[in-house]
Scaffold this active site. Structure first.
Site, short mmCIF file in Angstrom:
data_model
loop_
_atom_site.label_atom_id
_atom_site.label_comp_id
_atom_site.label_asym_id
_atom_site.label_seq_id
_atom_site.Cartn_x
_atom_site.Cartn_y
_atom_site.Cartn_z
N LYS A 1 70.68 42.72 -24.84
CA LYS A 1 70.28 43.91 -24.06
C LYS A 1 71.43 44.91 -24.03
CE LYS A 1 70.64 43.80 -19.43
NZ LYS A 1 71.46 44.86 -18.82
N ASN A 2 72.65 44.42 -23.75
CA ASN A 2 73.78 45.33 -23.53
C ASN A 2 74.35 45.89 -24.81
OD1 ASN A 2 73.32 44.91 -20.88
ND2 ASN A 2 75.04 43.52 -20.57
N ARG B 1 69.88 52.47 -14.08
CA ARG B 1 71.11 53.23 -13.87
C ARG B 1 71.99 53.25 -15.11
NH1 ARG B 1 75.29 51.05 -13.96
NH2 ARG B 1 76.41 52.78 -13.00
N CYS C 1 73.88 49.86 -7.42
CA CYS C 1 72.77 48.90 -7.64
C CYS C 1 73.08 47.68 -6.78
CB CYS C 1 72.66 48.55 -9.12
SG CYS C 1 73.97 47.44 -9.65
N ARG D 1 79.08 50.91 -8.53
CA ARG D 1 78.94 51.36 -9.92
C ARG D 1 79.33 52.82 -10.11
NH1 ARG D 1 75.50 47.48 -12.27
NH2 ARG D 1 76.48 48.00 -14.26
N PRO D 2 80.52 53.22 -9.71
CA PRO D 2 80.94 54.62 -9.91
C PRO D 2 81.00 54.96 -11.40
CG PRO D 2 82.82 53.27 -9.34
CD PRO D 2 81.62 52.40 -9.17
N ILE D 3 81.00 56.27 -11.72
CA ILE D 3 81.10 56.66 -13.14
C ILE D 3 82.29 57.60 -13.34
CG2 ILE D 3 78.64 56.32 -13.64
CD1 ILE D 3 78.35 59.40 -13.45
N LEU E 1 85.19 57.04 -14.51
CA LEU E 1 85.85 56.86 -15.82
C LEU E 1 85.03 57.51 -16.93
CD1 LEU E 1 87.04 53.15 -15.39
CD2 LEU E 1 88.41 55.25 -15.13
N ASP F 1 78.78 38.40 -16.08
CA ASP F 1 77.32 38.23 -16.15
C ASP F 1 76.91 36.76 -16.18
OD1 ASP F 1 76.69 41.17 -18.24
OD2 ASP F 1 77.21 40.93 -16.13
N ILE G 1 85.09 41.48 -11.11
CA ILE G 1 84.57 42.70 -11.74
C ILE G 1 83.71 43.52 -10.78
CG2 ILE G 1 83.25 43.62 -13.68
CD1 ILE G 1 85.86 42.23 -14.51
N ARG H 1 64.26 42.56 -16.64
CA ARG H 1 65.15 43.58 -17.23
C ARG H 1 65.96 43.02 -18.39
NH1 ARG H 1 69.17 45.47 -13.47
NH2 ARG H 1 69.78 46.46 -15.41
C1 EPZ Z 1 78.25 46.69 -18.42
O1 EPZ Z 1 78.10 47.42 -17.21
C2 EPZ Z 1 77.04 45.77 -18.49
N1 EPZ Z 1 75.81 46.58 -18.53
C3 EPZ Z 1 77.01 44.85 -17.27
O2 EPZ Z 1 75.93 43.95 -17.45
C4 EPZ Z 1 78.30 44.04 -17.25
O3 EPZ Z 1 78.31 43.22 -16.10
C5 EPZ Z 1 79.50 44.98 -17.25
O4 EPZ Z 1 79.43 45.88 -18.39
C6 EPZ Z 1 80.82 44.24 -17.32
O5 EPZ Z 1 80.85 43.45 -18.45
C7 EPZ Z 1 75.43 47.16 -19.69
O6 EPZ Z 1 76.10 47.04 -20.70
C8 EPZ Z 1 74.15 47.92 -19.67
P1 EPZ Z 1 81.87 48.46 -16.40
P2 EPZ Z 1 79.10 48.68 -16.92
O7 EPZ Z 1 81.86 49.92 -16.54
O8 EPZ Z 1 79.37 49.39 -18.18
C9 EPZ Z 1 84.08 49.75 -12.42
C10 EPZ Z 1 73.98 42.80 -16.84
O9 EPZ Z 1 73.81 41.90 -16.02
N2 EPZ Z 1 83.92 51.12 -12.93
O10 EPZ Z 1 82.71 47.64 -17.34
O11 EPZ Z 1 78.55 49.44 -15.79
C11 EPZ Z 1 82.73 49.17 -11.96
O12 EPZ Z 1 82.45 49.56 -10.63
C12 EPZ Z 1 74.85 43.99 -16.48
O13 EPZ Z 1 73.53 42.81 -18.02
C13 EPZ Z 1 84.55 52.18 -12.27
O14 EPZ Z 1 85.23 51.97 -11.26
O15 EPZ Z 1 80.40 47.89 -16.46
C14 EPZ Z 1 82.94 47.69 -12.07
O16 EPZ Z 1 83.61 47.23 -10.92
C15 EPZ Z 1 75.33 43.94 -15.04
N3 EPZ Z 1 84.38 53.44 -12.74
C16 EPZ Z 1 83.89 47.56 -13.26
O17 EPZ Z 1 84.46 48.85 -13.48
C17 EPZ Z 1 83.62 53.72 -13.84
O18 EPZ Z 1 83.52 54.91 -14.24
C18 EPZ Z 1 83.18 47.12 -14.55
O19 EPZ Z 1 82.25 48.11 -14.86
C19 EPZ Z 1 82.99 52.64 -14.51
C20 EPZ Z 1 83.15 51.35 -14.04
#
Ligand code: EPZ
Length: 417
Positions: free
Chosen positions: A22-23, A92, A116, A121-123, A125, A306, A328, A398
């Site tokens: 999926k990812n 999201r 969620c 889940r801030p964005i 970065l 995950d 995480i 999902r």
């Molecule tokens: C991806 O989410 C995956 N989703 C998640 O899988 C997975 O748990 C995660 O990576 C970590 O491996 C998809 O690929 C669709 P991150 P993502 O940005 O990209 C913080 C599942 O179950 N962060 O690496 O959102 C964030 O809050 C899902 O399949 C910021 O602070 O993960 C988190 O604490 C759940 N600012 C950490 O980083 C940002 O701008 C990891 O988030 C972005 C992230």
């Protein structure tokens, strides 16, 4: 919403082909927006998340056809740069379209994805990365508007955390920017490497995929390609753990064992016999499970967050006390109260859970708190005594293709109601 009704106590055995990731499929489908042509994506799992992604592609003006697990996208006629609000809320992680839409159209409008079940889940970065490449970003009342100031220009992007999604957006935007982009402290997940392999097949020039430093030489434009999505390593770990907790014997085919390098040793520490041959992984657990000293989630190649919920279930029925640290996401223990209702002995405080294994769990009515927590409750039901009803299985839809059918093939007594 539907539910799974599971009668536990049956040993799972047999073999299974594991679905596509999926990812990996989500960012690759988003990347097709960058291509002024036709892309054929094989091994794309049928999930509510991938179907939502296809809806977004169509709303942007792409023509999309699904035949089984093959999705063909023609993005020649991309005309829109707005992601509909209801689709952003439905999924999201649609935020991964940001880099592709801005890269193709020079602008994008979308609503802030919001948090969620597992965290805020801030964005920040993501937005930092696009700004570094010359994009003006306005955030107002939860809406995000992006516009290329003059032109997209390569730059150095240094992440304070190796965010998967932010790395994907940076790569997507840099692929057709002018000049060179260097991403420092990039995420190293296999899904990043798969996205880079897809983009390279489309003519992108990327080096260092899977490493902490990725370099992208922007190209004028990308052409169509054909690509096969990698196997889903988290779904693979789910079926392995289902085999482990039921004292079963399961073989998974078409896997990438190397992607589970941080997972397989923990299954062996828990007393499982794990054998790897080429693309297959076989697990047996004839003698019952032992505690796992420490499970600490980390960015790849560390132990994947995950798989944490699934290991919480496994350690719940292992002999001894295990410690789980979730580094995480800030609220990813919501499956714990549900497991406690089934007789588990778990103390979760902040980012740490201490699991005192019990001889058995007991069937109960439980509620999926999120995607992986829901899968963990299903696995708990498989080994519990009696009947377990897992509600809110929409979360599980999902990420798991044909979940109950596959488990039934492996001898589970599970039905969807
Ligand atoms: C991806 O989410 C995956 N989703 C998640 O899988 C997975 O748990 C995660 O990576 C970590 O491996 C998809 O690929 C669709 P991150 P993502 O940005 O990209 C913080 C599942 O179950 N962060 O690496 O959102 C964030 O809050 C899902 O399949 C910021 O602070 O993960 C988190 O604490 C759940 N600012 C950490 O980083 C940002 O701008 C990891 O988030 C972005 C992230």
């Amino acid at each position: 919403m539907s539910a799974y009704v599971i009668t536990g106590g049956r040993r799972l055995h047999g073999s299974l082909d594991v679905q596509g990731s999926k990812n990996s499929a989500l960012p690759i489908l988003a990347a097709t927006v960058l291509v002024n042509g036709r892309c054929v994506v094989h091994n794309c799992p049928k999930l509510s998340d991938t179907e939502c992604t296809i809806k977004i592609l169509r709303s942007l003006g792409c023509s999309v056809r699904r035949e089984g697990n093959t999705v063909t996208v023609d993005a020649t006629t991309v005309s829109c740069s707005h992601i509909p609000e209801e689709l952003m809320h439905e999924m999201r992680s649609s935020v991964v379209f940001l880099g592709a839409i801005v890269g193709r159209t020079g602008k994008a409008t979308l609503c802030a994805p919001g948090g969620c079940e597992i965290g805020l889940r801030p964005i920040d970065l993501h937005l930092y990365a696009v700004r570094r490449l010359g994009v003006e970003v306005d955030e107002c009342y939860g809406n995000i508007t992006c516009r290329v100031k003059n032109k997209l220009e390569g730059n150095k992007i240094t992440f304070s955390f190796p965010s998967v999604g932010a790395t994907e957006n940076a790569i997507l935007l840099a692929a057709t920017a002018t000049g060179t982009t260097t991403i420092v402290n990039a995420a190293r997940e296999p899904e990043i490497s798969d996205l880079c392999a897809f983009l390279t097949s489309c003519g992108a020039r990327i080096s260092g995929a899977g490493e902490s430093i990725i370099t992208i030489e922007g190209v004028e434009q990308l052409h169509g390609c054909e690509h096969r999505v990698i196997c889903d390593r988290i779904v693979a770990s789910t079926y392995l753990i289902a085999g482990a907790v039921t004292g079963g014997d399961i073989e998974l085919k078409n896997t990438e064992p190397v992607h589970l390098n941080a997972v397989l040793p923990l299954l062996e520490e828990a007393g499982c016999n794990v054998s790897v041959r080429c693309k297959s992984i076989r697990i047996k657990n004839p003698v019952g499970l032992k505690r796992i000293d420490k499970i600490i989630t980390q960015p790849y190649p560390g132990f994947p967050t995950d798989s944490q919920a699934l290991f919480t279930t496994l350690t719940s029925v292992a002999k001894g006390t295990s410690v789980i640290v979730e580094n995480i996401f800030e609220s990813r223990f919501k499956h714990v109260p549900e497991l406690i209702r089934m007789g588990a002995k778990i103390r979760a405080e902040g980012r740490v859970a201490v699991v005192d294994g019990v001889p058995k769990l007991y069937g109960a009515e439980v509620f999926s708190p999120d995607l992986r927590g829901g899968a963990a409750l299903v696995v708990a039901g498989l080994c519990a005594e009696g009947v377990t009803t897992v509600n809110n299985v929409g979360y599980i839809d999902r990420g798991y293709e044909d979940f109950s059918d596959n488990l039934s093939v492996l001898n589970a007594d599970i039905r969807r109601v």
